[in-house]
Motif scaffolding. Sequence first.
Motif, PDB file in Angstrom:
ATOM      1  N   GLU A 156     -11.071   1.866  -3.063  1.00 36.34           N
ATOM      2  CA  GLU A 156     -11.002   1.023  -1.866  1.00 36.34           C
ATOM      3  C   GLU A 156     -10.146   1.669  -0.782  1.00 36.34           C
ATOM      4  OE1 GLU A 156      -9.489  -2.645  -3.459  1.00 36.34           O
ATOM      5  OE2 GLU A 156     -11.452  -3.251  -4.239  1.00 36.34           O
ATOM      6  N   MET A 157      -9.059   2.299  -1.182  1.00 38.79           N
ATOM      7  CA  MET A 157      -8.164   2.933  -0.214  1.00 38.79           C
ATOM      8  C   MET A 157      -8.798   4.168   0.410  1.00 38.79           C
ATOM      9  SD  MET A 157      -4.545   2.511  -2.208  1.00 38.79           S
ATOM     10  CE  MET A 157      -3.610   3.418  -0.994  1.00 38.79           C
ATOM     11  N   LEU A 158      -9.615   4.870  -0.343  1.00 38.62           N
ATOM     12  CA  LEU A 158     -10.250   6.084   0.165  1.00 38.62           C
ATOM     13  C   LEU A 158     -11.120   5.810   1.386  1.00 38.62           C
ATOM     14  CD1 LEU A 158     -11.229   7.992  -3.090  1.00 38.62           C
ATOM     15  CD2 LEU A 158      -9.807   8.870  -1.223  1.00 38.62           C
ATOM     16  N   ILE A 169      -4.140  13.084  -1.077  1.00 44.34           N
ATOM     17  CA  ILE A 169      -3.327  12.676  -2.223  1.00 44.34           C
ATOM     18  C   ILE A 169      -4.193  11.941  -3.247  1.00 44.34           C
ATOM     19  CG2 ILE A 169      -1.512  11.052  -2.961  1.00 44.34           C
ATOM     20  CD1 ILE A 169      -0.081  11.772  -0.281  1.00 44.34           C
ATOM     21  N   LEU A 170      -4.977  10.983  -2.771  1.00 40.56           N
ATOM     22  CA  LEU A 170      -5.800  10.182  -3.670  1.00 40.56           C
ATOM     23  C   LEU A 170      -6.872  11.036  -4.351  1.00 40.56           C
ATOM     24  CD1 LEU A 170      -6.240   7.010  -1.430  1.00 40.56           C
ATOM     25  CD2 LEU A 170      -4.671   7.290  -3.352  1.00 40.56           C
ATOM     26  N   GLU A 171      -7.503  11.914  -3.579  1.00 38.76           N
ATOM     27  CA  GLU A 171      -8.538  12.791  -4.138  1.00 38.76           C
ATOM     28  C   GLU A 171      -7.949  13.758  -5.158  1.00 38.76           C
ATOM     29  OE1 GLU A 171     -10.276  14.412  -0.570  1.00 38.76           O
ATOM     30  OE2 GLU A 171     -11.698  12.739  -0.382  1.00 38.76           O
ATOM     31  N   ASP A 172      -6.776  14.308  -4.855  1.00 40.78           N
ATOM     32  CA  ASP A 172      -6.112  15.204  -5.804  1.00 40.78           C
ATOM     33  C   ASP A 172      -5.778  14.484  -7.109  1.00 40.78           C
ATOM     34  OD1 ASP A 172      -6.239  17.350  -4.079  1.00 40.78           O
ATOM     35  OD2 ASP A 172      -4.111  17.311  -3.552  1.00 40.78           O
ATOM     36  N   PHE A 173      -5.319  13.246  -6.975  1.00 43.57           N
ATOM     37  CA  PHE A 173      -4.992  12.468  -8.163  1.00 43.57           C
ATOM     38  C   PHE A 173      -6.244  12.231  -9.000  1.00 43.57           C
ATOM     39  CE2 PHE A 173      -4.502   8.416 -10.387  1.00 43.57           C
ATOM     40  CZ  PHE A 173      -3.374   8.695 -11.140  1.00 43.57           C
ATOM     41  N   LEU A 174      -7.336  11.823  -8.355  1.00 42.58           N
ATOM     42  CA  LEU A 174      -8.581  11.574  -9.075  1.00 42.58           C
ATOM     43  C   LEU A 174      -9.078  12.845  -9.759  1.00 42.58           C
ATOM     44  CD1 LEU A 174     -10.459   9.220  -6.587  1.00 42.58           C
ATOM     45  CD2 LEU A 174      -9.413   8.610  -8.788  1.00 42.58           C
ATOM     46  N   LEU A 175      -8.939  13.968  -9.092  1.00 42.92           N
ATOM     47  CA  LEU A 175      -9.344  15.244  -9.675  1.00 42.92           C
ATOM     48  C   LEU A 175      -8.510  15.552 -10.918  1.00 42.92           C
ATOM     49  CD1 LEU A 175     -10.948  17.142  -7.167  1.00 42.92           C
ATOM     50  CD2 LEU A 175      -9.922  18.666  -8.815  1.00 42.92           C
ATOM     51  N   GLN A 199       0.813  -1.211   0.000  1.00 43.96           N
ATOM     52  CA  GLN A 199       0.000   0.000   0.000  1.00 43.96           C
ATOM     53  C   GLN A 199       0.852   1.269   0.000  1.00 43.96           C
ATOM     54  OE1 GLN A 199      -3.362   0.027   2.629  1.00 43.96           O
ATOM     55  NE2 GLN A 199      -3.415   2.253   2.700  1.00 43.96           N
ATOM     56  N   GLU A 200       1.931   1.276   0.757  1.00 42.96           N
ATOM     57  CA  GLU A 200       2.773   2.475   0.818  1.00 42.96           C
ATOM     58  C   GLU A 200       3.405   2.786  -0.537  1.00 42.96           C
ATOM     59  OE1 GLU A 200       6.445   4.487   3.343  1.00 42.96           O
ATOM     60  OE2 GLU A 200       6.061   2.349   3.582  1.00 42.96           O
ATOM     61  N   PRO A 223      -9.155   0.122 -15.082  1.00 42.10           N
ATOM     62  CA  PRO A 223     -10.089   0.247 -13.960  1.00 42.10           C
ATOM     63  C   PRO A 223      -9.551  -0.303 -12.639  1.00 42.10           C
ATOM     64  CG  PRO A 223     -10.867  -1.375 -15.558  1.00 42.10           C
ATOM     65  CD  PRO A 223      -9.659  -0.720 -16.148  1.00 42.10           C
ATOM     66  N   LEU A 224      -8.554  -1.173 -12.685  1.00 38.27           N
ATOM     67  CA  LEU A 224      -8.006  -1.709 -11.435  1.00 38.27           C
ATOM     68  C   LEU A 224      -7.332  -0.615 -10.602  1.00 38.27           C
ATOM     69  CD1 LEU A 224      -6.567  -5.144 -12.592  1.00 38.27           C
ATOM     70  CD2 LEU A 224      -8.699  -4.675 -11.370  1.00 38.27           C
ATOM     71  N   ILE A 225      -6.702   0.337 -11.269  1.00 37.65           N
ATOM     72  CA  ILE A 225      -6.077   1.448 -10.537  1.00 37.65           C
ATOM     73  C   ILE A 225      -7.155   2.262  -9.842  1.00 37.65           C
ATOM     74  CG2 ILE A 225      -4.762   3.599 -10.747  1.00 37.65           C
ATOM     75  CD1 ILE A 225      -3.286   2.285 -13.132  1.00 37.65           C
TER      76      ILE A 225
END
Length: 136
Positions: free
Chosen positions: A115-117, A127-133, A81-82, A107-109
């Motif tokens: 799932e991590m969110l 970090i994850l939200e910024d990436f998705l944006l 995960q890290e 779609p796996l990414i």
Amino acid sequence: MYIELDNLLSGCTTADSWYDDGCIIAGDILTEFKTKDWEELLSIVLTKSLDWQKKLAYCLDSSCNSYELTILLLLLNTEDQELFEICIDTLRSFDILELKRIVIDNPLILKRIDEMLIKASSPVRKILEDFLLKIS
């Protein structure tokens, strides 16, 4: 140059030492890479230790080139995960339409990020939200 980077990433360092100095030195080495160095790095990256891969992923935004993108995408296939979080964090610095297409076509990414969110800490969530944006 590849050997110099490999020696640096293979060295035993404290976390403070790595984040204070090591990643800057690694970034400087990466800016000097020639095609031969990138190809050698690409050919061995998945054979290296998890710690080595994490260090590399952390500093792979020196030029945001196609080799760096390819390596980060390879490292996203990890169960760790890290390492996955580091790769996503580093990919946020890339401003490449190809990245959008690759992530959207994989779609796996996106599933793993979703799932991590659910259980992510505040910094990781950001970090994850910024990436998705960025890729939307």
